[in-house]
Every structure is written in C-alpha cells, then in structure tokens.
Design a protein around this motif. Structure first.
Motif, PDB file in Angstrom:
ATOM      1  N   PHE A 299      15.883  62.437  68.315  1.00 33.02           N
ATOM      2  CA  PHE A 299      16.730  61.268  68.159  1.00 33.02           C
ATOM      3  C   PHE A 299      17.712  61.472  67.010  1.00 33.02           C
ATOM      4  O   PHE A 299      17.387  62.101  65.997  1.00 33.02           O
ATOM      5  CB  PHE A 299      15.896  60.014  67.861  1.00 33.02           C
ATOM      6  CG  PHE A 299      14.975  59.608  68.977  1.00 33.02           C
ATOM      7  CD1 PHE A 299      15.377  58.676  69.933  1.00 33.02           C
ATOM      8  CD2 PHE A 299      13.703  60.150  69.086  1.00 33.02           C
ATOM      9  CE1 PHE A 299      14.528  58.297  70.955  1.00 33.02           C
ATOM     10  CE2 PHE A 299      12.852  59.773  70.107  1.00 33.02           C
ATOM     11  CZ  PHE A 299      13.262  58.849  71.047  1.00 33.02           C
ATOM     12  N   THR A 300      18.904  60.898  67.162  1.00 34.05           N
ATOM     13  CA  THR A 300      19.914  60.891  66.105  1.00 34.05           C
ATOM     14  C   THR A 300      20.078  59.469  65.599  1.00 34.05           C
ATOM     15  O   THR A 300      20.135  58.514  66.385  1.00 34.05           O
ATOM     16  CB  THR A 300      21.254  61.424  66.624  1.00 34.05           C
ATOM     17  OG1 THR A 300      21.072  62.763  67.108  1.00 34.05           O
ATOM     18  CG2 THR A 300      22.300  61.430  65.522  1.00 34.05           C
ATOM     19  N   ALA A 301      20.147  59.314  64.271  1.00 33.40           N
ATOM     20  CA  ALA A 301      20.172  57.992  63.648  1.00 33.40           C
ATOM     21  C   ALA A 301      21.593  57.472  63.456  1.00 33.40           C
ATOM     22  O   ALA A 301      22.499  58.219  63.090  1.00 33.40           O
ATOM     23  CB  ALA A 301      19.460  58.040  62.303  1.00 33.40           C
ATOM     24  N   ILE A 302      21.755  56.186  63.712  1.00 33.53           N
ATOM     25  CA  ILE A 302      22.970  55.441  63.366  1.00 33.53           C
ATOM     26  C   ILE A 302      22.520  54.332  62.424  1.00 33.53           C
ATOM     27  O   ILE A 302      21.689  53.502  62.785  1.00 33.53           O
ATOM     28  CB  ILE A 302      23.652  54.844  64.607  1.00 33.53           C
ATOM     29  CG1 ILE A 302      24.002  55.946  65.609  1.00 33.53           C
ATOM     30  CG2 ILE A 302      24.892  54.056  64.224  1.00 33.53           C
ATOM     31  CD1 ILE A 302      24.467  55.429  66.950  1.00 33.53           C
ATOM     32  N   VAL A 303      23.048  54.302  61.204  1.00 32.32           N
ATOM     33  CA  VAL A 303      22.558  53.399  60.163  1.00 32.32           C
ATOM     34  C   VAL A 303      23.600  52.344  59.831  1.00 32.32           C
ATOM     35  O   VAL A 303      24.784  52.645  59.664  1.00 32.32           O
ATOM     36  CB  VAL A 303      22.182  54.185  58.886  1.00 32.32           C
ATOM     37  CG1 VAL A 303      21.757  53.240  57.775  1.00 32.32           C
ATOM     38  CG2 VAL A 303      21.067  55.177  59.192  1.00 32.32           C
ATOM     39  N   ASP A 304      23.154  51.086  59.759  1.00 33.28           N
ATOM     40  CA  ASP A 304      23.980  50.007  59.238  1.00 33.28           C
ATOM     41  C   ASP A 304      23.060  48.998  58.555  1.00 33.28           C
ATOM     42  O   ASP A 304      21.872  49.242  58.383  1.00 33.28           O
ATOM     43  CB  ASP A 304      24.823  49.351  60.331  1.00 33.28           C
ATOM     44  CG  ASP A 304      23.993  48.717  61.442  1.00 33.28           C
ATOM     45  OD1 ASP A 304      22.740  48.780  61.376  1.00 33.28           O
ATOM     46  OD2 ASP A 304      24.579  48.153  62.382  1.00 33.28           O
ATOM     47  N   TYR A 305      23.604  47.861  58.149  1.00 39.51           N
ATOM     48  CA  TYR A 305      22.816  46.828  57.492  1.00 39.51           C
ATOM     49  C   TYR A 305      23.010  45.512  58.221  1.00 39.51           C
ATOM     50  O   TYR A 305      24.107  45.196  58.693  1.00 39.51           O
ATOM     51  CB  TYR A 305      23.225  46.677  56.020  1.00 39.51           C
ATOM     52  CG  TYR A 305      22.727  47.809  55.156  1.00 39.51           C
ATOM     53  CD1 TYR A 305      21.552  47.701  54.420  1.00 39.51           C
ATOM     54  CD2 TYR A 305      23.427  49.017  55.097  1.00 39.51           C
ATOM     55  CE1 TYR A 305      21.087  48.754  53.639  1.00 39.51           C
ATOM     56  CE2 TYR A 305      22.969  50.073  54.324  1.00 39.51           C
ATOM     57  CZ  TYR A 305      21.800  49.929  53.606  1.00 39.51           C
ATOM     58  OH  TYR A 305      21.334  50.980  52.846  1.00 39.51           O
ATOM     59  N   ILE A 306      21.928  44.748  58.353  1.00 41.74           N
ATOM     60  CA  ILE A 306      22.011  43.442  58.996  1.00 41.74           C
ATOM     61  C   ILE A 306      21.557  42.369  58.016  1.00 41.74           C
ATOM     62  O   ILE A 306      20.800  42.622  57.085  1.00 41.74           O
ATOM     63  CB  ILE A 306      21.144  43.384  60.274  1.00 41.74           C
ATOM     64  CG1 ILE A 306      19.654  43.608  59.945  1.00 41.74           C
ATOM     65  CG2 ILE A 306      21.625  44.367  61.315  1.00 41.74           C
ATOM     66  CD1 ILE A 306      18.738  43.302  61.107  1.00 41.74           C
ATOM     67  N   THR A 307      22.039  41.149  58.245  1.00 51.96           N
ATOM     68  CA  THR A 307      21.661  40.021  57.402  1.00 51.96           C
ATOM     69  C   THR A 307      20.391  39.380  57.951  1.00 51.96           C
ATOM     70  O   THR A 307      20.309  39.066  59.140  1.00 51.96           O
ATOM     71  CB  THR A 307      22.780  38.976  57.356  1.00 51.96           C
ATOM     72  OG1 THR A 307      23.964  39.588  56.809  1.00 51.96           O
ATOM     73  CG2 THR A 307      22.394  37.793  56.480  1.00 51.96           C
ATOM     74  N   VAL A 308      19.398  39.235  57.105  1.00 50.22           N
ATOM     75  CA  VAL A 308      18.172  38.530  57.473  1.00 50.22           C
ATOM     76  C   VAL A 308      18.095  37.269  56.621  1.00 50.22           C
ATOM     77  O   VAL A 308      19.048  36.912  55.915  1.00 50.22           O
ATOM     78  CB  VAL A 308      16.925  39.425  57.277  1.00 50.22           C
ATOM     79  CG1 VAL A 308      16.968  40.611  58.230  1.00 50.22           C
ATOM     80  CG2 VAL A 308      16.814  39.911  55.847  1.00 50.22           C
ATOM     81  N   ASN A 309      16.966  36.582  56.678  1.00 55.90           N
ATOM     82  CA  ASN A 309      16.908  35.264  56.053  1.00 55.90           C
ATOM     83  C   ASN A 309      16.836  35.293  54.534  1.00 55.90           C
ATOM     84  O   ASN A 309      16.990  34.260  53.893  1.00 55.90           O
ATOM     85  CB  ASN A 309      15.710  34.488  56.613  1.00 55.90           C
ATOM     86  CG  ASN A 309      15.885  34.207  58.095  1.00 55.90           C
ATOM     87  OD1 ASN A 309      16.986  33.943  58.550  1.00 55.90           O
ATOM     88  ND2 ASN A 309      14.814  34.299  58.849  1.00 55.90           N
TER      89      ASN A 309
END
Length: 298
Positions: free
Chosen positions: A123-133
């Motif tokens: 697998f190849t990774a794609i990284v980002d950030y998400i907003t959680v609570n």
C-alpha cells in the motif's frame, strides 16, 4: 529591522508547524467505539458498542483486552470475539495479537508516499488532516498497488480513532469492491476517549448514554455453542431472555430464519433445512441489538 522580524516570524511559524506535526494522539486512552454493520442489498444497519478494554499482561507487554461485538472466524472456523491490542506511544504504532504474535495494526509515522506491506498487499500512503470534535487528527489513506475487480483496495486510518471501518480490523470492508451486493460492512459511527466524544456523528453522545450503558446483557454473558454445529445451536445467557428475537442471515446477508418472542435462559436454533456454511446471528432484546455472532453449520 523589518527583514529580521520577517525571518523571525517565518522561523516561529515553522517551529510551530513542526511541533504540531509531532503531536500524537494515542488510540488506547480509555477508548470505546460505536459501530454499525449492514448489508446494502438486504437489511438496515445495526449498532453495537466496543466498551473500554481491561489491562492484560501477555509476555513482556501489557495489552488492552476488548470484546468485539462483530466477531470473526479463525482458520479453523472458531469464533474470535476477544481482541488484544497494545500501543507503543513513543513509536506511534499499534499492535494486535494474531496467532499468538504481535501484528502491526497501525503505523501513524507514515507520511505521503510511504509504502507499507500488510494483508498480502503493498500500500502507498496519502496523508492529510481532518477536523474531529476536539481538534485535528492525522488521516492516512492507504491504496493498494494491485487492483482487484478493477479497483484499488483502500484502508483509512485516523490517529487516535483507529479506522473509519472496524478499529481492530481496518481491512474489514476492503474486498467488498468485488461484491455486487456490497458485502457485509462494518463502520465506525463514533469513538470516545475518557468519556469524551472524539469522532463521528454529533448525536453519538446521546446514543451511547441511552443505547449502550443500560443494556441488560454484556458480550461476556451470552454464549453460542457448539460452533460449528451440525444439529442444533444453543444460545445461553446468565440473564433470562425476555421478548427476544433471533435473526439468522446467510453469507450474502439474506434473512433465512427469524425466531420471535423468545424467553428463558436458552434459545435453541435447530438446523432443519439450513444449508452448510457460514451464517450471521443477531440477537435482540425488546427491539435492541444485544449480541451478534458468526456461526458455522456443518
């Protein structure tokens, strides 16, 4: 002077960004999850919870022992509903015991274009950030290099949560790309840490308070035996069943047996005209899902 202030500002922003990127949110922090499973072709989703784990020492490590409401089968068709998970916070890695040895479940060190081999695929990774609570969390989307049924296999890992699918089986829905009916899917609706709602639907807090904590049964109190079975399966509980309903689905999610108005400390499911194979059982108490399991008919 302005030039100095400009470069000082750039340095400060760069430092803050480095500090932020280095922050890690552990997954095993008095954690619990609310999951739902469904078969898109045949039935609506059903909810079940994973309660906070208890500490168990195995070898030189301390693991969290969890009870999985959607158990799996091992290679010998034994039902597995107890899962052992540990986390190396310093290394940002999470491990699960599989066949008696540590298996790398999550590696939150991965960055863009990182490559990892798991579940017989690369697998190849794609990284980002998400907003959680309660802030921002790292999200890692893994895509397989090899296509199945014309599509790449995909897993999504979320720091501090686990997976948007099953927290202990992030690959759970991966091969559904090859199923015309969508297959049996498990998804994480919400996750909690130390009683705080971290990820998922805004109504999850109420769901947990009203739908899980007041259940009269726990996963440990309901048993299915023998499994596999050839003539009859007995479902037993320490608490007497009252107005219970048993639903049995075949491997493609079709309802093949339903037993209503069940009472007493045992429910007997006779094989009768059931074909040999894998089935999914859901047990309801007064309309609320209290137990699910996989059983094998021989």
């Amino acid at each position: 002077m302005k030039a100095k202030l400009f470069f000082a500002s750039i340095f400060l922003l760069s430092s803050l960004q480095t500090i932020f990127s280095q922050e890690y949110h552990p997954m095993l922090n008095n954690s619990s999850w609310l999951l739902y499973d469904m078969v898109s072709c045949c039935r609506p989703s059903q909810e079940a919870s994973i309660e906070p784990g208890i500490d168990v020492v195995i070898g030189s490590y301390t693991y969290k022992q969890f009870i999985d409401p959607f158990p799996s089968l091992d290679s010998n068709f034994n039902v597995i509903n107890t899962v052992y998970i540990r986390e190396d916070v310093a290394e940002r890695k999470v491990y699960k015991i599989v066949n008696g040895v540590d298996f790398l479940l999550y590696d939150f060190n991965l960055e863009n274009s990182s490559v990892i081999s798991q579940y017989g695929n690369t697998f190849t990774a794609i990284v980002d950030y998400i907003t959680v609570n309660n802030g921002s969390r790292k999200r890692i989307t893994l895509k397989s290099s090899e296509e199945y049924c014309g599509q790449n296999l995909t897993m999504i890992w979320i720091e501090g949560v686990g997976s948007d699918k099953h927290p202990f089986y992030p690959e759970h829905n991966m091969y559904n790309v090859c199923s015309a009916g969508g297959g049996v899917m498990v998804n994480t609706r919400c996750s909690f840490q130390n009683g705080e709602h971290v990820y998922g639907n805004a109504n999850c807090s109420n769901t947990i308070e009203l739908g899980v904590n007041d259940e009269p049964f726990s996963n440990q109190k309901v048993t299915f035996s023998p499994n596999p079975f050839t003539t009859a399966l007995t479902i037993q509980s320490e608490n007497a069943f009252s107005d219970s309903t048993l639903k049995l689905y075949n491997s493609v999610g079709q309802l093949v047996r339903e037993m209503t108005n069940q009472s007493g400390k045992a429910i007997v499911l006779n094989k009768e005209n059931l074909n040999n194979g894998l089935y999914f059982i859901q047990l309801f108490e007064k309309g609320k899902l209290i137990k699910s399991s996989k059983v094998l008919v021989e």
